[in-house]
Scaffold this motif. Structure first.
Motif, PDB file in Angstrom:
ATOM      1  N   SER A   1     -39.307  17.558  10.081  1.00 30.08           N
ATOM      2  CA  SER A   1     -40.505  18.364   9.870  1.00 30.08           C
ATOM      3  C   SER A   1     -40.194  19.485   8.893  1.00 30.08           C
ATOM      4  CB  SER A   1     -40.980  18.971  11.185  1.00 30.08           C
ATOM      5  OG  SER A   1     -41.381  17.968  12.061  1.00 30.08           O
TER       6      SER A   1
ATOM      7  N   LEU B   1     -49.684  32.778   5.328  1.00 27.84           N
ATOM      8  CA  LEU B   1     -50.309  31.820   6.242  1.00 27.84           C
ATOM      9  C   LEU B   1     -51.230  32.494   7.250  1.00 27.84           C
ATOM     10  CD1 LEU B   1     -47.314  29.408   6.908  1.00 27.84           C
ATOM     11  CD2 LEU B   1     -49.250  29.075   5.355  1.00 27.84           C
TER      12      LEU B   1
ATOM     13  N   VAL C   1     -46.857  25.094   0.114  1.00 30.26           N
ATOM     14  CA  VAL C   1     -47.372  24.585   1.391  1.00 30.26           C
ATOM     15  C   VAL C   1     -48.068  23.238   1.169  1.00 30.26           C
ATOM     16  CG1 VAL C   1     -49.135  24.979   3.172  1.00 30.26           C
ATOM     17  CG2 VAL C   1     -47.549  26.811   2.559  1.00 30.26           C
ATOM     18  N   ARG C   2     -48.914  23.178   0.153  1.00 30.08           N
ATOM     19  CA  ARG C   2     -49.617  21.918  -0.148  1.00 30.08           C
ATOM     20  C   ARG C   2     -48.651  20.831  -0.602  1.00 30.08           C
ATOM     21  NH1 ARG C   2     -53.330  25.528  -2.103  1.00 30.08           N
ATOM     22  NH2 ARG C   2     -52.485  25.413  -4.201  1.00 30.08           N
TER      23      ARG C   2
ATOM     24  N   ASP D   1     -46.658  19.488   2.176  1.00 30.68           N
ATOM     25  CA  ASP D   1     -47.470  19.068   3.328  1.00 30.68           C
ATOM     26  C   ASP D   1     -47.051  19.802   4.595  1.00 30.68           C
ATOM     27  OD1 ASP D   1     -49.088  17.236   1.949  1.00 30.68           O
ATOM     28  OD2 ASP D   1     -47.556  15.671   2.130  1.00 30.68           O
ATOM     29  N   TYR D   2     -46.822  21.112   4.459  1.00 33.72           N
ATOM     30  CA  TYR D   2     -46.421  21.923   5.601  1.00 33.72           C
ATOM     31  C   TYR D   2     -47.573  22.059   6.580  1.00 33.72           C
ATOM     32  CZ  TYR D   2     -45.347  25.982   8.448  1.00 33.72           C
ATOM     33  OH  TYR D   2     -45.151  26.837   9.510  1.00 33.72           O
ATOM     34  N   VAL D   3     -47.258  21.850   7.857  1.00 37.74           N
ATOM     35  CA  VAL D   3     -48.219  22.065   8.935  1.00 37.74           C
ATOM     36  C   VAL D   3     -47.518  22.942   9.966  1.00 37.74           C
ATOM     37  CG1 VAL D   3     -49.571  20.979  10.765  1.00 37.74           C
ATOM     38  CG2 VAL D   3     -49.296  19.816   8.565  1.00 37.74           C
ATOM     39  N   ALA D   4     -48.162  24.048  10.325  1.00 37.76           N
ATOM     40  CA  ALA D   4     -47.558  24.958  11.291  1.00 37.76           C
ATOM     41  C   ALA D   4     -47.341  24.245  12.624  1.00 37.76           C
ATOM     42  CB  ALA D   4     -48.452  26.174  11.495  1.00 37.76           C
ATOM     43  N   ASN D   5     -46.198  24.497  13.222  1.00 36.02           N
ATOM     44  CA  ASN D   5     -45.878  23.946  14.531  1.00 36.02           C
ATOM     45  C   ASN D   5     -46.406  24.928  15.581  1.00 36.02           C
ATOM     46  OD1 ASN D   5     -44.578  23.425  17.014  1.00 36.02           O
ATOM     47  ND2 ASN D   5     -42.921  22.358  15.945  1.00 36.02           N
TER      48      ASN D   5
END
Length: 92
Positions: free
Chosen positions: A3, A24, A42-43, A46-50
């Motif tokens: 991740s 963020l 981030v784009r 493809d970062y997605v906050a955990n």
């Protein structure tokens, strides 16, 4: 597959983890060019906050646990339902 973490974003954007967090969370003073650079990374990554990590860091996971000896015993599901209902009423 590993991740992508906030640290990965910070490293790729050449900023601190705190700066990424400010961007963020739309808090703190971050200049427009830095904000754009962080959001671009981030784009691209493809970062997605955990959310689990975020809640644990805030010490606010809002997770309750219960251990029962026999889930097939009709008594325990009723206890669990009552437990859940009371927790929701208390907003735990």
């Amino acid at each position: 597959m590993k991740s992508i973490t906030i640290r990965d974003v910070a490293k790729a954007a050449g900023v601190s983890v705190a700066t990424v967090s400010y961007v963020l969370n739309n808090s703190g003073r971050v200049g427009r060019p830095t904000r754009r650079a962080v959001l671009s990374v981030v784009r691209n990554l493809d970062y997605v906050a955990n959310l689990n990590a975020r809640n644990l860091a805030k010490n606010a996971s809002q997770t309750l646990g219960m251990i029962v000896s026999d889930i097939e015993n009709p008594f325990f599901p009723e206890v669990i339902k009552g437990f859940e209902q009371r927790a929701r009423e208390q907003e735990l």
